[in-house]
Design a protein around this motif. Structure first.
Motif, short mmCIF file in Angstrom:
data_model
loop_
_atom_site.label_atom_id
_atom_site.label_comp_id
_atom_site.label_asym_id
_atom_site.label_seq_id
_atom_site.Cartn_x
_atom_site.Cartn_y
_atom_site.Cartn_z
N LEU A 46 0.84 -1.21 0.00
CA LEU A 46 0.00 0.00 0.00
C LEU A 46 0.87 1.25 0.00
CD1 LEU A 46 -2.98 -0.96 2.35
CD2 LEU A 46 -2.87 -1.00 -0.15
N ALA A 47 1.94 1.25 0.77
CA ALA A 47 2.84 2.41 0.80
C ALA A 47 3.46 2.64 -0.58
CB ALA A 47 3.94 2.20 1.84
N SER A 48 3.87 1.55 -1.23
CA SER A 48 4.52 1.69 -2.53
C SER A 48 3.54 2.19 -3.58
CB SER A 48 5.09 0.34 -2.99
OG SER A 48 6.06 -0.09 -2.08
N ILE A 49 2.35 1.62 -3.59
CA ILE A 49 1.37 2.05 -4.58
C ILE A 49 1.01 3.52 -4.34
CG2 ILE A 49 -0.97 1.68 -5.47
CD1 ILE A 49 -0.60 -1.31 -4.54
N GLY A 50 0.81 3.87 -3.07
CA GLY A 50 0.48 5.25 -2.72
C GLY A 50 1.59 6.23 -3.09
N ALA A 51 2.82 5.75 -3.10
CA ALA A 51 3.94 6.65 -3.40
C ALA A 51 4.00 7.03 -4.88
CB ALA A 51 5.26 5.99 -2.99
N VAL A 52 3.43 6.19 -5.75
CA VAL A 52 3.60 6.43 -7.19
C VAL A 52 2.26 6.58 -7.92
CG1 VAL A 52 5.86 5.31 -7.32
CG2 VAL A 52 3.78 3.94 -7.62
N SER A 53 1.20 6.95 -7.17
CA SER A 53 -0.10 7.11 -7.82
C SER A 53 -0.98 7.99 -6.95
CB SER A 53 -0.78 5.74 -7.98
OG SER A 53 -1.21 5.28 -6.71
N ARG A 54 -2.23 8.16 -7.38
CA ARG A 54 -3.24 8.74 -6.49
C ARG A 54 -4.12 7.59 -6.05
NH1 ARG A 54 -2.03 13.96 -8.47
NH2 ARG A 54 -1.86 13.88 -10.74
N MET A 55 -4.04 7.28 -4.77
CA MET A 55 -4.71 6.10 -4.26
C MET A 55 -5.78 6.49 -3.27
SD MET A 55 -2.95 2.81 -2.34
CE MET A 55 -2.56 3.61 -0.78
N GLU A 56 -6.89 5.76 -3.32
CA GLU A 56 -7.96 5.99 -2.37
C GLU A 56 -8.37 4.64 -1.79
OE1 GLU A 56 -11.69 6.95 -4.25
OE2 GLU A 56 -12.52 7.82 -2.43
N ILE A 57 -8.52 4.58 -0.47
CA ILE A 57 -8.96 3.34 0.15
C ILE A 57 -10.25 3.61 0.91
CG2 ILE A 57 -8.39 1.48 1.78
CD1 ILE A 57 -5.49 2.05 1.36
N ILE A 58 -11.26 2.79 0.63
CA ILE A 58 -12.48 2.85 1.42
C ILE A 58 -12.64 1.46 2.04
CG2 ILE A 58 -14.99 3.06 1.34
CD1 ILE A 58 -14.55 5.02 -1.01
N THR A 59 -12.76 1.42 3.33
CA THR A 59 -12.79 0.11 3.96
C THR A 59 -13.69 0.11 5.20
OG1 THR A 59 -11.40 -1.65 4.90
CG2 THR A 59 -10.71 0.62 5.34
N ARG A 60 -14.27 -1.05 5.46
CA ARG A 60 -15.04 -1.20 6.70
C ARG A 60 -14.74 -2.58 7.27
NH1 ARG A 60 -21.49 -1.58 6.64
NH2 ARG A 60 -21.67 -2.93 8.46
N ALA A 61 -14.24 -2.61 8.48
CA ALA A 61 -13.89 -3.88 9.11
C ALA A 61 -15.17 -4.65 9.41
CB ALA A 61 -13.10 -3.63 10.39
N GLN A 62 -15.12 -5.96 9.22
CA GLN A 62 -16.28 -6.81 9.54
C GLN A 62 -16.64 -6.59 11.01
OE1 GLN A 62 -17.97 -8.67 7.43
NE2 GLN A 62 -16.58 -8.82 5.67
N GLY A 63 -17.92 -6.51 11.27
CA GLY A 63 -18.36 -6.36 12.66
C GLY A 63 -18.37 -4.93 13.16
#
Ligand code: ADP
Ligand code: MG
Length: 568
Positions: free
Chosen positions: A99-116
């Motif tokens: 995730l750090a590497s991808i974020g370093a060389v692009s515009r990255m967005e993460i949407i997440t919701r942990a189960q529970g």
């Protein structure tokens, strides 16, 4: 320039380069994260070969809001704690770099919701700059969106290939993971078009059909688990019959402990198993899945995790080779099977396995193509020759029509390869040495393959700047003209062809045998016919010529009875 420590920005772009080489590497890392998060469904959307956008969504465990900012930091992982853990890795990720590497060389967005948990969260990373964490409504699971890959690393961007090529990498990668994880529902959409889609039923044959089409999927041979009785090494998968092949090794897929790896040695274990059965220069479609105790696999070789080091590579190599070979030959008990010993192979199982029987059941096909039958032949009785080209023989189960040229090629090929393997090839000295003149490219090719020729039993030496002198030819093909033999070696060689040593030998041997074999149109006496049939029976792979074409077709008694209306 005086020595200085690189800024965080530069060092992370350099580090990112090792993980993210092209759009397909992004897809791979995100897929692996989804698998590690135990997702059941993974959906990938790609635009412009991944250069426009890549989106991977899963219904896995999700990331808790209070861990999300950490998740995108370098060397942050939930999968590893101590150095000892490196010896027992069961997840695909562990380096905390993706995730750090991808974020370093692009515009990255993460949407997440942990189960529970009740709410989701969103975080962006823009060329390495981490944004503010925001709460959002989202279903359980994770979506990672990556846009403008390499927007801040022009050097990398320039090296990307066309959209189509990059897309092909992604599609191939997704196909591999779909085969490895048939119990996950995996979908790919490219530029809003439907691509690969699997049902998650767990049936690998179904995934094969989705990837290669029904016809090829039907022809694929499930791997016979080798009965070595050695603990700790499981192998399964599918291999294509020799008749289903490709011009490169790209469709040879290897997974070790759920991880796709590119390993030259294991790849050649596979191709060697096809040795002499597949047309030279052609490669099978293979998907092999190996499971080893984690302690016997070192996955920490490279940031992209595409290489592994094995504690006992030789054992794995021979297991793969023997399992593939055994499955190809259609003989179950691997231990008793020795290549080149047809008597043994025959007696060890006696009957063709049900796989073949099922294929024989095609009532509309009178004549079975060779690839759909067992590899060996029964004892045959020669009856005669047709059109000075085909031999007719009778076996316990019907009539065999044998192509005399192809059959002889096979016989000569196995003889010649036995010589190679003996390391002391028998040569037949020529009464008078023969000089063969060649062009500069041909000379170069010949020079490169001279040691192969020697191992076949040729004795040649340079003679002046443009010629070679042949003093002896292999005893197995003593009838061949030296001139034809040498030309067979150099003709239609691709310039940058650099086959493995063993492949080079087989390839050259096959060419030489083609030139040396009896031609179609040559009348043979009954004695000569008998001898050829007998030699063919003794071959370890008598049903194909070294180029993979059939040497014979079989008219079974049952097929004859059907044709004559004696049976339904
Ligand atoms: P690694 O996979 O090596 O741990 P990554 O940078 O790929 O490193 O991911 C960092 C962490 O973020 C993971 O350890 C995991 O806890 C979390 N994570 C990443 N992707 C997902 C996902 N799709 N679902 C759940 N957790 C994820
Ligand atoms: Mg990861």
């Amino acid at each position: 320039m005086p020595i200085h420590t690189l800024t965080e920005e530069v060092s992370s772009a350099i580090a990112a380069g090792e993980v993210v080489e092209r759009p397909a590497s992004v897809v791979k890392e995100l897929l692996e994260n989804a698998v590690d998060a135990k997702a059941r469904t993974i959906e990938v959307r790609v635009r412009r070969g991944g250069k426009g956008a890549i989106e991977v969504s899963d219904d896995g465990e999700g990331i808790p809001a209070d861990e999300l900012t950490l998740a995108v930091a370098r060397y942050s992982t939930s999968k590893l704690e101590s150095v000892e853990d490196l010896g027992s890795i069961r997840t695909l990720g562990f380096r905390g770099e993706a995730l750090a590497s991808i974020g370093a060389v692009s515009r990255m967005e993460i949407i997440t919701r942990a189960q529970g948990t009740l709410a989701g969260s969103r975080l962006t990373v823009d060329g390495g700059k981490i944004g503010q964490l925001e709460p959002v409504g989202a279903p359980p699971g994770t979506v990672v969106r990556v846009q403008d890959l390499f927007f801040n690393v022009p050097a990398r961007r320039r090296f990307l290939k066309s959209d189509t090529t990059e897309q092909a990498w992604i599609t191939r990668l997704m196909s591999r993971y779909a085969m490895a994880y048939p119990d996950k529902r995996i979908g790919l959409e490219t530029d809003a078009r439907e691509g690969l889609r699997t049902s998650g039923s767990g049936d690998r044959a179904e995934v094969l059909a989705a990837i290669y089409g029904l016809q090829i999927a039907r022809d694929m041979i499930p791997l016979v688990e080798p009965a070595f009785g050695r603990a700790g090494l499981a192998i399964n998968g599918y291999i294509s019959p020799p008749s289903v092949n490709r011009s490169n090794r790209r469709e040879i897929t290897l997974f070790v402990n759920g991880r796709w790896i590119q390993d030259v040695s294991l790849g050649s274990a596979v191709t060697q198993a096809y040795h002499g059965l597949i047309m030279v220069g052609r490669y099978p479609i293979v998907a092999l899945f190996l499971e080893l105790p984690p302690g016997e696999v070192d996955v920490n070789v490279h940031p992209a995790k595409a290489e592994v080091r094995l504690a006992d590579p030789n054992r794995v190599f021979s297991t793969v080779q023997r399992a593939v070979r055994a499955s190809l030959i259609g003989q179950a008990p691997v231990q008793t099977f020795a290549v080149g010993r047809p008597e043994e192979a025959r007696s060890s199982s006696g009957l063709a396995p049900s796989l073949w029987a099922e294929r024989d059941a095609h009532p509309d096909r009178v004549v079975q193509p060779v690839s759909q039958q067992p590899m060996w032949v029964p004892i045959l009785r020669s009856i005669g020759q047709v059109g000075a080209t085909y031999l007719v023989a009778e076996g316990p189960d019907g009539i065999y029509l044998i192509d005399q040229h192809a059959a002889h090629e096979r016989v000569l090929f196995e003889r010649l390869m036995r010589q190679v393997n003996s390391r002391e090839p028998e040569s037949q000295a020529l009464l008078e040495s023969v000089t063969v003149e060649l062009g500069p490219l041909e000379l170069q090719i010949l020079e490169e393959h001279r040691s192969v020729l020697t191992s076949l039993g040729f004795q040649i030496e340079p003679f002046g700047p443009q010629a070679y002198r042949v003093r002896a030819v292999p005893a197995a093909v003593s009838g061949i003209s030296p001139d034809r033999a040498l030309r067979a070696v150099v003709e239609d060689f691709e310039e940058n062809e650099a086959p493995l040593a063993q492949e080079a030998e087989a390839r050259i041997a096959a060419r030489v045998c083609k030139r040396a074999a009896i031609k179609a149109g040559q009348v043979l006496s009954l004695e000569e016919q008998r001898e050829l049939v007998r030699d063919l029976e003794r071959c370890s792979a008598p049903r194909t010529c070294p180029h993979g074409r059939p040497t014979m077709i079989h008219l079974s008694v049952a097929a004859l009875e059907r044709q004559f209306g004696r049976r339904g």
